[in-house]
Design an enzyme around this catalytic site. Structure first.
Site, PDB file in Angstrom:
ATOM      1  CD  GLU A 125     -12.783  -8.927   6.009  1.00 53.16           C
ATOM      2  OE1 GLU A 125     -11.811  -9.078   6.777  1.00 53.16           O
ATOM      3  OE2 GLU A 125     -12.833  -8.044   5.156  1.00 53.16           O
ATOM      4  CE  LYS A 136     -13.834  -5.561   7.045  1.00 50.76           C
ATOM      5  NZ  LYS A 136     -12.804  -4.723   7.664  1.00 50.76           N
ATOM      6  NE  ARG A 140      -8.599  -2.414  -0.459  1.00 54.67           N
ATOM      7  CZ  ARG A 140      -8.885  -3.465  -1.218  1.00 54.67           C
ATOM      8  NH1 ARG A 140      -8.351  -3.574  -2.415  1.00 54.67           N
ATOM      9  NH2 ARG A 140      -9.702  -4.407  -0.781  1.00 54.67           N
ATOM     10  NE  ARG A 163      -3.916  -1.608   0.148  1.00 56.78           N
ATOM     11  CZ  ARG A 163      -4.746  -2.289   0.942  1.00 56.78           C
ATOM     12  NH1 ARG A 163      -5.093  -1.794   2.104  1.00 56.78           N
ATOM     13  NH2 ARG A 163      -5.270  -3.415   0.542  1.00 56.78           N
ATOM     14  CB  SER A 185     -14.201  -0.093   0.936  1.00 53.63           C
ATOM     15  OG  SER A 185     -12.843  -0.218   1.279  1.00 53.63           O
ATOM     16  N   GLY A 186     -13.508  -3.170  -0.176  1.00 52.82           N
ATOM     17  CA  GLY A 186     -13.205  -4.186  -1.192  1.00 52.82           C
ATOM     18  C   GLY A 186     -12.568  -3.719  -2.491  1.00 52.82           C
ATOM     19  N   GLY A 187     -12.020  -2.507  -2.522  1.00 57.14           N
ATOM     20  CA  GLY A 187     -11.393  -2.036  -3.763  1.00 57.14           C
ATOM     21  C   GLY A 187     -12.269  -1.045  -4.526  1.00 57.14           C
TER      22      GLY A 187
END
Ligand code: 13P
Length: 330
Positions: free
Chosen positions: A176, A218, A294, A31, A260-262
């Site tokens: 999750e 999640k 993210r 990141r 949010s997953g991208g």
């Protein structure tokens, strides 16, 4: 004794949600590098200080998920991160899985690691101040072949074993099972796979006698795959996401937090707002909130660039995003 149900419910305090800042050393390095920021333990500490010690985050955050390294680090104020969070009424949590490896039965899919020494690690994390934990499984969609029932079931079994261990240790489990955005699939397929995955997870949790009332789910939102060429409207996302959850998630869980997953920060914020609006319209039974990494961090990292002179501006951007995400809960 800690009241696990009250702790889990407190993660859903009005207008507040969870910051995921639990990137492993490997992921944090990637990141930071993607923003041209040099890496190493000290840069990771500064990265966490940028977010966790931004003035006013306690207005928006009920909890933060940390990585084990951060649990033992101090902020620029010389206070240990978990203690300074707790002093501001933000619950410290800890990622306890050790990442996912390819499955021997199906090498394009993943199985999450980390059960072997879990009780010993939980005892340490608890002493360090952690109140809740997270275990992430990843589920891949690919044509008609993935996910395989084996990948869903094996990951569900480990999520259940993890949740049981964590409750026994007196901590709250966040489970999750992330259905990945990556791929060419349609939103309808994402919805079907989320439904199937969560249905399996909750039935295996029941077999393991996990107390659902102190479990936080999640989950990903139901979205068209990132390589599908399709952009969903927030209303479409909300409809399919809530339909999948209604079919698969027991009403007894402490609540549901979205990753949010991208998605871009704006997409994740707008989709969350639409989900919350629709959840009210259809009287969805669970408390809902965010648990983004993210979508909360990217804009701040872009401004920060690892430079001291950009800290104030990066924090301003982070707080503005937190305010927007938090207001989408209302
Ligand atoms: P994203 O919001 O970036 O998907 O991260 C959430 C998370 O905790 C992944 O495990």
């Amino acid at each position: 004794m800690i009241d696990l149900v009250a702790t889990a419910r407190a993660l859903f305090a009005h207008g507040k949600g969870i910051l995921a800042a639990d990137e492993s050393v490997h992921t944090a390095t990637e990141r930071l590098a993607s923003h041209g920021i040099p890496t190493g333990e000290e840069m990771r500490r500064q990265f966490r200080d940028l977010l966790l010690n931004a003035e006013g985050v306690e207005q928006y955050l009920s909890g933060v998920i940390l990585f084990s390294e951060t649990l033992a680090q101090k902020g620029n104020d010389k206070n240990l991160f978990p203690l300074s969070l707790a002093a501001r009424n933000i619950m410290p949590g800890i990622k306890v899985d050790l990442g996912a490896d390819p499955m021997s039965e199906s090498p394009d899919e993943f199985i999450t690691q980390g059960l072997l020494d879990l009780p010993e690690r939980l005892a340490v994390y608890k002493k360090q101040g952690a109140l809740f934990t997270k275990w992430r499984a990843v589920i891949r969609i690919e044509g008609d072949t993935l996910p395989t029932p084996t990948a869903i079931h094996e990951n569900a079994k480990r999520l259940a074993s993890y949740a049981k261990e964590v409750q026994t240790a007196g901590l709250v489990p966040i489970i999750e099972p992330e259905v990945l955005l990556l791929g060419k699939h349609s939103r309808a397929e994402a919805r079907a796979v989320i439904t199937r995955t969560l249905g399996t997870v909750f039935s295996v949790l029941e077999e393991h006698s996990v107390d659902r009332a102190s479990v936080v789910l999640k989950t990903a939102m139901a979205l068209s795959g990132s390589e599908s060429g399709k952009k969903d409207t927030p209303e479409e996302v909300a409809e399919d996401t809530l339909a999948a959850l209604a079919e698969s998630v027991p009403r007894q869980v402490a609540g549901i937090a979205f990753l949010s997953g991208g998605q871009t920060a704006d997409q994740a914020t707008d989709n969350l707002a639409a989900i919350i609006r629709r959840a009210k319209d259809v009287s969805a039974p669970w408390p809902l909130t965010f648990s983004f990494a993210r979508a909360l961090q990217d804009e701040a990292l872009f401004v920060w660039k690892g430079k001291e002179e950009n800290v104030a501006a990066a924090r301003a951007v982070f707080l503005a995003r937190l305010a927007a995400v938090s207001s989408s809960l209302n």
